[in-house]
Design a protein around this motif. Structure first.
Motif, PDB file in Angstrom:
ATOM      1  N   ASP A 127       1.564-128.538  42.158  1.00  0.00           N
ATOM      2  CA  ASP A 127       0.798-129.747  42.450  1.00  0.00           C
ATOM      3  C   ASP A 127       1.189-130.911  41.543  1.00  0.00           C
ATOM      4  N   VAL A 128       1.680-130.613  40.334  1.00  0.00           N
ATOM      5  CA  VAL A 128       1.960-131.654  39.351  1.00  0.00           C
ATOM      6  C   VAL A 128       3.249-131.329  38.613  1.00  0.00           C
ATOM      7  N   LEU A 129       4.034-132.346  38.340  1.00  0.00           N
ATOM      8  CA  LEU A 129       5.219-132.221  37.496  1.00  0.00           C
ATOM      9  C   LEU A 129       5.058-133.152  36.307  1.00  0.00           C
ATOM     10  N   VAL A 130       5.229-132.615  35.115  1.00  0.00           N
ATOM     11  CA  VAL A 130       5.308-133.440  33.911  1.00  0.00           C
ATOM     12  C   VAL A 130       6.725-133.277  33.399  1.00  0.00           C
ATOM     13  N   SER A 131       7.507-134.312  33.526  1.00  0.00           N
ATOM     14  CA  SER A 131       8.899-134.287  33.101  1.00  0.00           C
ATOM     15  C   SER A 131       9.030-135.130  31.853  1.00  0.00           C
TER      16      SER A 131
END
Length: 85
Positions: free
Chosen positions: A35-39
């Motif tokens: 649901d979420v990507l933290v790059s």
């Protein structure tokens, strides 16, 4: 290190196709959807852009720009509606 929780960590260069393949396997094994990507990949060093070699510039650019694009494209394939909701 992150505290225990419902997240995955992908170590390596995000500009490296082998790292991206490992990331795809990691997501499939654990969730098969995200649901979420933290790059937050990056390179931090004191450099003089006028003095750095073109090869070093390519390494930094690959990590900071191309790596961001590649990990985002990978993540979007595992998001409902390609991350557009």
């Amino acid at each position: 290190a992150l505290p225990a929780g419902n997240h995955l960590q992908l170590a390596g260069s995000y500009a490296d196709p082998q790292t991206m393949a490992a990331g795809e396997n990691l997501i499939r094994q654990h969730w098969n959807q995200i649901d979420v990507l933290v790059s937050c990949a990056g390179i931090s060093e004191a450099t003089d852009p006028l003095a750095m070699t073109p090869e070093r510039w390519r390494q930094i650019f690959d990590t900071m720009v191309n790596g961001c694009l590649l990990i985002t494209r990978l993540a979007a394939t595992f998001m409902p509606d390609g991350g557009r909701r």
